[in-house]
Design an enzyme around this catalytic site. Structure first.
Site, PDB file in Angstrom:
ATOM      1  N   ASP A 125       0.824  -1.517   0.135  1.00 54.56           N
ATOM      2  CA  ASP A 125      -0.056  -0.195  -0.366  1.00 54.56           C
ATOM      3  C   ASP A 125       0.423   1.477  -0.382  1.00 54.56           C
ATOM      4  OD1 ASP A 125       0.973   0.119   2.414  1.00 54.56           O
ATOM      5  OD2 ASP A 125      -0.549   0.000   3.796  1.00 54.56           O
ATOM      6  N   ASP A 127      -4.798  -6.868   4.329  1.00 49.03           N
ATOM      7  CA  ASP A 127      -5.045  -6.557   6.061  1.00 49.03           C
ATOM      8  C   ASP A 127      -5.636  -5.158   6.040  1.00 49.03           C
ATOM      9  OD1 ASP A 127      -4.294  -6.464   8.982  1.00 49.03           O
ATOM     10  OD2 ASP A 127      -2.265  -5.926   8.588  1.00 49.03           O
TER      11      ASP A 127
END
Length: 386
Positions: free
Chosen positions: A245, A271
């Site tokens: 990310d 996540d």
């Protein structure tokens, strides 16, 4: 869908198959599954200039769309699942965070029902069996050593839906818990750990097969203390989770994992927490308060990173554009590898006849334009405006 027996041919796209990329390929969908041939009157969807890749498989996800998989109602869980489906994740494992053991067991019952209904692909318990010194966004007072009897309690409460348990395997009971999980067909994942190199090797020998978000919540590599990262990267028996990310990992560390472990041993995960696909604001991850600013989730108290707001379409695009990874490698990591780990590769994870018609349509710049799950459009590429 129009056509004989709901048959549809997706034509003209670059199709990513296990054998490679097929330019101007065809994917035939019939009755919710991928077929090997199509009747003459099948509907045809022209996807020239696009990519068609397998639906994404996320094996580590705590929520999305403003909903938490740890604390929400069944309808709220489904809201989170739908949010991620709209971003290409057609198969999702619901992850919990550390909580009271009895509360987690009750939670497992609800998530097991959703697994039986086919809405999620199982349960991942992240905590409470983790190391307090690497707790990240887990409440310290609720952490405990991985007593095999307590690990077994969560597995039993899941009624066959438990897919993975993250453990700090260096703690008392850790290795016995790994063996217990392996015996029950549940993935033992090493994470939130302060393990040494040798201790990590012992856990792998005992049956651990996954590294929970490699690099994060574990000691770094040093020249005389290689720690868990080196042991996890070098062992062919281990698949390493990565959160791509732009916050959790430096691009060089992502490249190191793909280079050293190989694309066949990487699983791209989100996540994700509640804020994924929802926006900035204040949220809760289990009992802890989280502030999301500019898409980055951190604990209000202490400032630790608290999951992510990532969706897998963003991870896919970032991996092939910014990180310049081969499309085939990213497809392996985001679809095929997690499907294999979860024991679902006979149904999902690649575009092969007989499997569920779970797929994602991307444009030439890898922006998501379509999502199909079980043969039904969740995002219809014919209705998406440029």
């Amino acid at each position: 869908m129009a056509g004989s027996a709901h048959s549809t041919v997706l034509s003209g796209a670059r199709v990513v198959l296990p054998t490679g990329i097929v330019a101007g390929g065809r994917v035939i969908v019939e009755g919710g599954r991928i077929a090997g041939s199509a009747p003459e009157d099948a509907a045809v969807v022209d996807l020239s200039g696009h990519w068609v890749v397998p639906g994404f498989v996320d094996m580590h996800n705590h929520g999305g769309g403003g909903a938490s998989f740890t604390s929400g109602t069944a309808e709220e869980v489904l809201k989170g699942v739908r949010t991620h489906r709209e971003h290409g994740t057609t198969t999702l494992v619901a992850s919990t965070v550390t909580g009271d053991l009895d509360e987690l067991a009750r939670r497992a019952g609800l998530l097991a029902e959703l697994t039986q209904q086919g809405e999620i692909a199982g349960i991942h318990f992240e905590g409470p069996f983790i190391n307090p010194c690497r707790k990240g966004a887990h409440k310290a007072e609720l952490l405990r050593d991985p007593d095999p009897a307590e690990v077994r309690k969560l597995v039993d409460a899941s009624h066959g839906a438990a897919r993975m348990v993250t453990l700090a395997t260096e703690l008392p009971g850790g290795l016995d818990s790994v063996r217990l999980l392996a015996e029950h067909g549940v993935i033992a994942a090493i994470g939130h750990t302060d393990s040494t190199y040798d201790q990590t090797r012992q856990a792998i020998d005992a049956g651990a097969t996954v590294a929970t978000h490699l690099y994060n919540a574990m000691p770094g590599m040093e020249h005389r203390a290689p720690g868990p990262i080196a042991a996890l990267l070098e062992d062919e028996r281990v698949t390493v989770e990565l959160i791509n990310d732009g916050t959790h990992l430096h691009p060089a560390m992502l490249e190191l994992a793909f280079h050293h472990a190989g694309a066949h041993r990487v699983a791209l995960i989100t996540d994700a927490m509640d804020a994924a696909g929802f926006g900035d604001g204040t949220y809760h991850l289990g009992p802890l308060e989280v502030e999301v600013k500019q898409g980055v989730a951190r604990l209000v108290e202490g400032g630790s990173i608290a999951g992510s707001t990532l969706t897998l379409d963003t991870a896919f695009k970032r991996s092939v554009t910014l990180d310049r990874l081969p499309v085939e490698s990213v497809v392996q990591a985001i679809s095929a590898n997690p499907a294999r780990l979860l024991g679902l590769y006979d149904q999902v994870g690649s575009l092969e006849p007989g499997k569920h018609a779970d797929l994602v349509v991307l444009d030439a710049t890898f922006d998501l334009k379509g999502v199909m799950r079980r043969g039904e459009w969740i995002v219809n590429p014919l209705e998406v405006h440029p």
